[in-house]
Design a protein around this motif. Structure first.
Motif, mmCIF file in Angstrom:
data_model
loop_
_atom_site.group_PDB
_atom_site.id
_atom_site.type_symbol
_atom_site.label_atom_id
_atom_site.label_comp_id
_atom_site.label_asym_id
_atom_site.label_seq_id
_atom_site.Cartn_x
_atom_site.Cartn_y
_atom_site.Cartn_z
ATOM 1 N N ARG A 55 26.821 -12.969 35.402
ATOM 2 C CA ARG A 55 27.553 -13.420 34.068
ATOM 3 C C ARG A 55 26.749 -13.010 32.862
ATOM 4 O O ARG A 55 25.564 -13.180 32.802
ATOM 5 C CB ARG A 55 27.837 -15.084 34.388
ATOM 6 N N VAL A 56 27.349 -13.166 31.763
ATOM 7 C CA VAL A 56 26.667 -12.672 30.423
ATOM 8 C C VAL A 56 26.947 -13.922 29.376
ATOM 9 O O VAL A 56 28.189 -14.326 29.370
ATOM 10 C CB VAL A 56 27.435 -11.344 29.785
ATOM 11 N N LEU A 57 25.891 -14.236 29.000
ATOM 12 C CA LEU A 57 25.836 -15.210 27.688
ATOM 13 C C LEU A 57 26.159 -14.797 26.640
ATOM 14 O O LEU A 57 25.679 -13.624 26.029
ATOM 15 C CB LEU A 57 24.461 -15.976 27.745
ATOM 16 N N ARG A 58 27.511 -15.366 25.741
ATOM 17 C CA ARG A 58 27.772 -14.871 24.681
ATOM 18 C C ARG A 58 27.833 -15.946 23.488
ATOM 19 O O ARG A 58 28.365 -17.007 23.973
ATOM 20 C CB ARG A 58 28.958 -14.006 24.896
ATOM 21 N N SER A 59 27.621 -15.697 22.343
ATOM 22 C CA SER A 59 27.722 -16.661 21.270
ATOM 23 C C SER A 59 29.234 -16.704 21.033
ATOM 24 O O SER A 59 30.094 -15.982 21.026
ATOM 25 C CB SER A 59 27.064 -16.262 20.215
ATOM 26 N N ASP A 113 16.547 -18.829 20.792
ATOM 27 C CA ASP A 113 15.786 -19.613 21.685
ATOM 28 C C ASP A 113 16.710 -19.703 23.116
ATOM 29 O O ASP A 113 17.852 -19.891 22.865
ATOM 30 C CB ASP A 113 15.218 -20.868 21.426
ATOM 31 N N MET A 114 16.115 -19.579 24.285
ATOM 32 C CA MET A 114 16.813 -19.983 25.468
ATOM 33 C C MET A 114 15.980 -20.126 26.617
ATOM 34 O O MET A 114 15.515 -19.489 27.200
ATOM 35 C CB MET A 114 17.537 -18.305 25.833
ATOM 36 N N PHE A 174 21.005 -10.055 23.946
ATOM 37 C CA PHE A 174 21.777 -9.870 25.146
ATOM 38 C C PHE A 174 21.104 -10.905 26.279
ATOM 39 O O PHE A 174 19.912 -10.807 26.655
ATOM 40 C CB PHE A 174 21.752 -8.610 25.852
ATOM 41 N N ALA A 175 21.866 -11.909 27.145
ATOM 42 C CA ALA A 175 21.336 -12.467 28.061
ATOM 43 C C ALA A 175 22.482 -12.798 29.104
ATOM 44 O O ALA A 175 23.456 -12.693 28.829
ATOM 45 C CB ALA A 175 21.054 -14.069 27.493
ATOM 46 N N GLY A 176 21.951 -12.457 30.458
ATOM 47 C CA GLY A 176 22.862 -12.871 31.498
ATOM 48 C C GLY A 176 21.964 -13.396 32.802
ATOM 49 O O GLY A 176 20.957 -13.440 32.655
ATOM 50 N N VAL A 177 22.960 -13.655 33.720
ATOM 51 C CA VAL A 177 22.259 -14.269 34.947
ATOM 52 C C VAL A 177 22.811 -13.504 36.068
ATOM 53 O O VAL A 177 23.978 -13.057 35.945
ATOM 54 C CB VAL A 177 22.754 -15.750 35.136
ATOM 55 N N ARG A 188 23.915 -21.652 28.638
ATOM 56 C CA ARG A 188 24.777 -22.009 27.260
ATOM 57 C C ARG A 188 24.512 -23.381 26.645
ATOM 58 O O ARG A 188 24.414 -23.396 25.368
ATOM 59 C CB ARG A 188 26.254 -22.019 27.862
ATOM 60 N N LYS A 189 24.127 -24.202 27.138
ATOM 61 C CA LYS A 189 23.792 -25.737 26.942
ATOM 62 C C LYS A 189 22.368 -25.677 26.160
ATOM 63 O O LYS A 189 22.010 -26.211 25.279
ATOM 64 C CB LYS A 189 23.775 -26.608 28.145
ATOM 65 N N SER A 190 21.510 -24.725 26.544
ATOM 66 C CA SER A 190 19.991 -24.711 26.305
ATOM 67 C C SER A 190 20.097 -23.802 24.971
ATOM 68 O O SER A 190 18.852 -23.588 24.245
ATOM 69 C CB SER A 190 19.197 -24.749 27.218
ATOM 70 N N ALA A 191 20.756 -22.671 25.241
ATOM 71 C CA ALA A 191 20.681 -21.380 24.125
ATOM 72 C C ALA A 191 20.688 -21.979 22.722
ATOM 73 O O ALA A 191 21.804 -22.908 22.150
ATOM 74 C CB ALA A 191 21.623 -20.285 24.592
ATOM 75 N N ALA A 192 19.841 -21.464 21.884
ATOM 76 C CA ALA A 192 19.904 -21.526 20.288
ATOM 77 C C ALA A 192 20.240 -20.153 19.478
ATOM 78 O O ALA A 192 19.639 -19.297 19.858
ATOM 79 C CB ALA A 192 18.887 -22.315 19.628
#
Length: 85
Positions: free
Chosen positions: A3-7, A16-17, A37-40, A56-60
């Motif tokens: 999965r990819v983290l998107r703003s 920050d992540m 770009f961030a993903g898991v 998603r909860k911790s990303a700034a």
């Protein structure tokens, strides 16, 4: 599964992540970050979803320059050209 983290904001920058919560998810294989770009990657779809939710909860994110209003795009383009001269 991955999965990819998107703003929620276009052109936002990932400031920050913290990864500690996501790393605690069973089956997590990797957390990948390259600039904004961030993903898991996880062994299971549920694991990937859970890790993504934790990130998603911790990303700034920091908001950067936003896109112009589409109704005023022509004006914005003309102003951009003038500012470059």
């Amino acid at each position: 599964m991955a999965r990819v983290l998107r703003s929620e904001l276009s052109a936002a920058k990932l400031v920050d992540m913290p990864e500690d919560r996501a790393r605690a998810i069973p089956g997590l294989v990797a957390i990948v970050r390259d600039g904004n770009f961030a993903g898991v990657v996880s062994e299971t779809e549920d694991g990937a979803e859970a890790a993504l939710k934790a990130l998603r909860k911790s990303a700034a994110w920091s908001a950067s320059e936003s896109l112009p209003d589409e109704d005023r795009l022509a004006e914005w383009l003309k102003a951009s050209q003038r500012n470059r001269r």
